[in-house]
Design a protein around this motif. Structure first.
Motif, PDB file in Angstrom:
ATOM      1  N   LEU A  65       0.829  -1.207   0.000  1.00  0.00           N
ATOM      2  CA  LEU A  65       0.000   0.000   0.000  1.00  0.00           C
ATOM      3  C   LEU A  65       0.860   1.253   0.000  1.00  0.00           C
ATOM      4  N   VAL A  66       1.955   1.224   0.736  1.00  0.00           N
ATOM      5  CA  VAL A  66       2.854   2.365   0.772  1.00  0.00           C
ATOM      6  C   VAL A  66       3.473   2.595  -0.602  1.00  0.00           C
ATOM      7  N   ALA A  67       3.923   1.511  -1.250  1.00  0.00           N
ATOM      8  CA  ALA A  67       4.517   1.630  -2.583  1.00  0.00           C
ATOM      9  C   ALA A  67       3.500   2.155  -3.585  1.00  0.00           C
ATOM     10  N   PRO A 113       0.552  13.466   9.058  1.00  0.00           N
ATOM     11  CA  PRO A 113       2.024  13.441   9.015  1.00  0.00           C
ATOM     12  C   PRO A 113       2.568  12.380   8.073  1.00  0.00           C
ATOM     13  N   VAL A 114       1.817  11.279   7.880  1.00  0.00           N
ATOM     14  CA  VAL A 114       2.240  10.246   6.931  1.00  0.00           C
ATOM     15  C   VAL A 114       2.162  10.787   5.508  1.00  0.00           C
ATOM     16  N   ASN A 115       1.040  11.433   5.182  1.00  0.00           N
ATOM     17  CA  ASN A 115       0.888  11.996   3.840  1.00  0.00           C
ATOM     18  C   ASN A 115       1.935  13.066   3.554  1.00  0.00           C
ATOM     19  N   ARG A 116       2.193  13.937   4.528  1.00  0.00           N
ATOM     20  CA  ARG A 116       3.179  14.995   4.309  1.00  0.00           C
ATOM     21  C   ARG A 116       4.575  14.422   4.125  1.00  0.00           C
ATOM     22  N   ALA A 117       4.908  13.411   4.923  1.00  0.00           N
ATOM     23  CA  ALA A 117       6.230  12.799   4.803  1.00  0.00           C
ATOM     24  C   ALA A 117       6.412  12.151   3.435  1.00  0.00           C
TER      25      ALA A 117
END
Length: 307
Positions: free
Chosen positions: A28-30, A117-121
């Motif tokens: 999902l991250v990829a 914060p996950v989306n911004r990172a």
């Protein structure tokens, strides 16, 4: 109680649980990184050949001729055909480099700001990766492409020469008779704005076309070439006319490693690491690649487009 069929899909309850499940799934991250990177990598748009290596280097031939080394000859009945050699391009060797970085996201940040914060990172990692790889690729293109044609006049003075300048360079590339067919005009953001708002070009466009940049602000087409803006052009006061199907490619290397998942199509690899001792997540994005210019003559520079 009656049993429904099919059974409902399982669901997650709670923001922190959902976010942790997302971070625990590298696929999902990829996929998320690929969605971001697909819209930003101009190097993959201009260098469309997909090359791969497992040795850390790629061997390729540059500038291979479209023709054999001698002209055909008249052959008499029963006669022997002349033999010709088929020349190869100049052998080149390029070494891949690993580009990447980590971001740390604490449990406190997730608890207080949810997935923000996950989306911004991820967005900032991809932006930086795009900037670095694009700058490297555009530098390679600028160094390999030595053919230049001067603009008839500066494009930002209102002189009606933009279309003529572009078509003249297209004609020069086609006249090489090497099978090149230009399809892309690459400019910086300022030059794109000048082209999109040029009054002469505006007068030539279909008046009722809602795809007109006056309405859409989207990428435009001029003389059959899509116009792509990039902040990483690397050419001073110049534009680039390219046959993106022939110019070259990006040679990606999958160096493996546990937990890494590739974002197919853009060469980005992702990994999430849970650091329980510090109550945080480590998000990593990387790309192991090198730009390869196969046909330098497939692109020409237009110089003097800005003052």
């Amino acid at each position: 109680m009656p049993i429904s069929y099919p059974p409902p899909a399982p669901s997650l309850s709670g923001d922190q649980l959902t976010i942790s499940t997302f971070l625990n799934n590298p696929t999902l991250v990829a996929r998320r990184l690929r969605t971001l990177a697909e819209q930003r990598f101009i190097s993959d748009v201009l260098l469309t050949a997909r090359l791969s290596t497992t040795s850390g280097a790629v061997l390729y031939e540059q500038g291979e001729s479209l023709y054999s080394d001698r002209a055909p000859e008249s052959v008499a009945p029963g006669g022997e055909y002349p033999v010709t050699t088929v020349g190869l391009g100049t052998a080149q060797l390029a070494k891949t480099e690993k580009w990447g970085q980590d971001s740390l996201i604490t449990d406190e940040a997730i608890s207080r700001q949810n997935i923000d914060p996950v989306n911004r990172a991820m967005t900032k990692q991809v932006n930086q990766l795009v900037k670095t790889v694009d700058s490297m690729a555009m530098s390679a293109i600028a160094s390999a492409v030595t053919q230049t044609v001067a603009a008839s006049a500066v494009w930002d003075t209102g002189s009606p020469t933009i279309l003529r300048d572009v078509l003249k360079v297209v004609a020069v590339i086609r006249a090489l008779n090497e099978g090149f067919e230009p399809d892309t005009l690459v400019v910086d953001d300022t030059t794109w704005a000048i082209i999109a708002s040029d009054p002469t070009l505006a007068g030539l466009r279909a008046r009722e076309d809602k795809a007109n940049p006056v309405y859409s602000g989207d990428f435009i087409t001029i003389g059959g070439l899509r116009v792509l803006p990039t902040p990483n052009l690397g050419l001073t006061k110049s534009a680039l006319v390219v046959d993106s199907t022939q110019l070259g490619g990006m040679a990606d290397e999958n160096i493996g490693g546990p937990g890494y998942v590739s974002a197919e199509g853009v060469g980005v690899q992702a990994k999430t690491i849970r650091e329980d001792r510090e109550d945080r997540w480590r998000i990593r994005a990387r790309r192991v690649t090198v730009p390869v210019i196969l046909e330098p003559k497939a692109a020409h520079k237009i110089t003097g487009v800005l003052t």
